[in-house]
Write an enzyme that holds these catalytic residues in place. Sequence first.
Site, short mmCIF file in Angstrom:
data_model
loop_
_atom_site.label_atom_id
_atom_site.label_comp_id
_atom_site.label_asym_id
_atom_site.label_seq_id
_atom_site.Cartn_x
_atom_site.Cartn_y
_atom_site.Cartn_z
CG ASN A 1 -1.81 1.39 1.45
OD1 ASN A 1 -1.87 1.83 0.28
ND2 ASN A 1 -2.24 1.46 2.43
CD1 TRP A 2 3.55 1.52 -3.12
CD2 TRP A 2 3.18 2.52 -4.90
NE1 TRP A 2 4.24 0.68 -4.26
CE2 TRP A 2 4.23 1.48 -5.01
CE3 TRP A 2 3.10 3.43 -5.90
CZ2 TRP A 2 4.48 1.29 -6.50
CZ3 TRP A 2 3.44 3.05 -7.11
CH2 TRP A 2 4.32 2.01 -7.50
CE LYS A 3 0.51 3.65 5.07
NZ LYS A 3 0.11 3.55 6.26
CG HIS B 1 -5.84 1.77 4.69
ND1 HIS B 1 -5.46 2.74 5.78
CD2 HIS B 1 -4.96 0.70 4.76
CE1 HIS B 1 -4.06 2.34 6.05
NE2 HIS B 1 -3.67 1.27 5.34
CD GLU C 1 -2.81 5.64 6.55
OE1 GLU C 1 -3.02 5.38 5.22
OE2 GLU C 1 -2.03 4.87 7.21
CD GLU D 1 -3.90 -2.97 7.44
OE1 GLU D 1 -2.89 -2.95 6.95
OE2 GLU D 1 -4.50 -1.93 6.91
N GLY E 1 1.81 2.27 10.65
CA GLY E 1 2.89 3.38 10.49
C GLY E 1 3.57 3.94 12.01
CB SER F 1 4.73 -1.56 12.17
OG SER F 1 4.32 -0.09 12.27
N GLY G 1 2.63 -0.94 4.40
CA GLY G 1 2.65 0.37 4.02
C GLY G 1 3.85 0.78 3.71
N GLY G 2 4.59 1.59 4.85
CA GLY G 2 6.04 2.04 4.62
C GLY G 2 7.26 1.18 3.88
C1 PEP Z 1 -1.03 0.02 5.80
O1 PEP Z 1 -0.98 0.97 5.02
O2 PEP Z 1 -1.98 -0.83 5.57
C2 PEP Z 1 0.03 -0.34 6.85
C3 PEP Z 1 -0.06 -1.54 7.50
O3 PEP Z 1 1.11 0.72 6.96
P1 PEP Z 1 2.52 0.37 7.70
O4 PEP Z 1 3.07 -0.82 7.16
O5 PEP Z 1 3.31 1.57 7.23
O6 PEP Z 1 2.16 0.24 9.12
#
Ligand code: PEP
Length: 261
Positions: A10-12, A96, A98, A168, A174, A214, A235-236
């Site tokens: 997930n590039w956000k 999601h 966010e 999640e 994040g 994370s 994500g990151g």
């Molecule tokens: C996500 O965007 O779904 C996510 C889990 O982000 P991160 O891995 O950065 O916590």
Amino acid sequence: MPRRKLVAANWKMNKRIADAAVFADGLRAHLPKLAHCDLVVFPPFFCVRPLADALSGTGVAVGAQDLFWESDGAFTGEVSAAMLRDAGASHALVGHSERRHVLGEGDDVVARKLHAALDAGLSPILCVGETLAERESGRQEATVERQLTTAFEGRGEMDAAATVIAYEPVWAIGTGRTATPDDAEAMHRWIRQWLADRFGADVAGGIRIQYGGSAKPGNAGELLARAEIDGLLVGGASLDPASFAAMAGAAPREAGGLSPG
Ligand code: PEP
């Protein structure tokens, strides 16, 4: 038959059109080692078509981070499932954290988006998970139950079978704070039991439940080693193709089996 692991990026709200080709080239080099799992990348809307083109023929799927529930009309700023399919998306993230906690989407909105994705033939990844306050007060299961109940209201077994669930926990996304494999697996077991009670054990046994929050190359292996953790939503640590590939590569090879929704 074991469920095939599904590792998703997930590039956000990151990257530009030129970055899609760079990412695809970088990932392509690792693909011969990643045939044992399924991969999907969720770029921002405007990168869906360029990334789908750049990854064409690789077997890596491209998805959208969100969608609107109507197919066309006076909905300024929104993008429909039909438009996303037209742009080359096969998957969509729905609910999601966010979208829920930063953009204010409630369970009813998430449900409409899930149903729109299913009705349009997009494979949804339905994200569920509790906040820190909910976990600290022991309400994680009640929260996820409410999210699942509303999302699947009025929908049947085929819809459930076509959906991937991403557990999640909001406090892990994040933040650098990852759920322990034991805690994640306990919630995955609870979710699968809920799915079995609602849709039957056979359907529930085929549904993939990813963990997100994370996840990174250093902890992907211990998470993916758990039988109840059917993949990762990242994500990151997914922005760099080598890091994303390292995480997918950490999936146990013997898990390469069924590839449902
Ligand atoms: C996500 O965007 O779904 C996510 C889990 O982000 P991160 O891995 O950065 O916590």
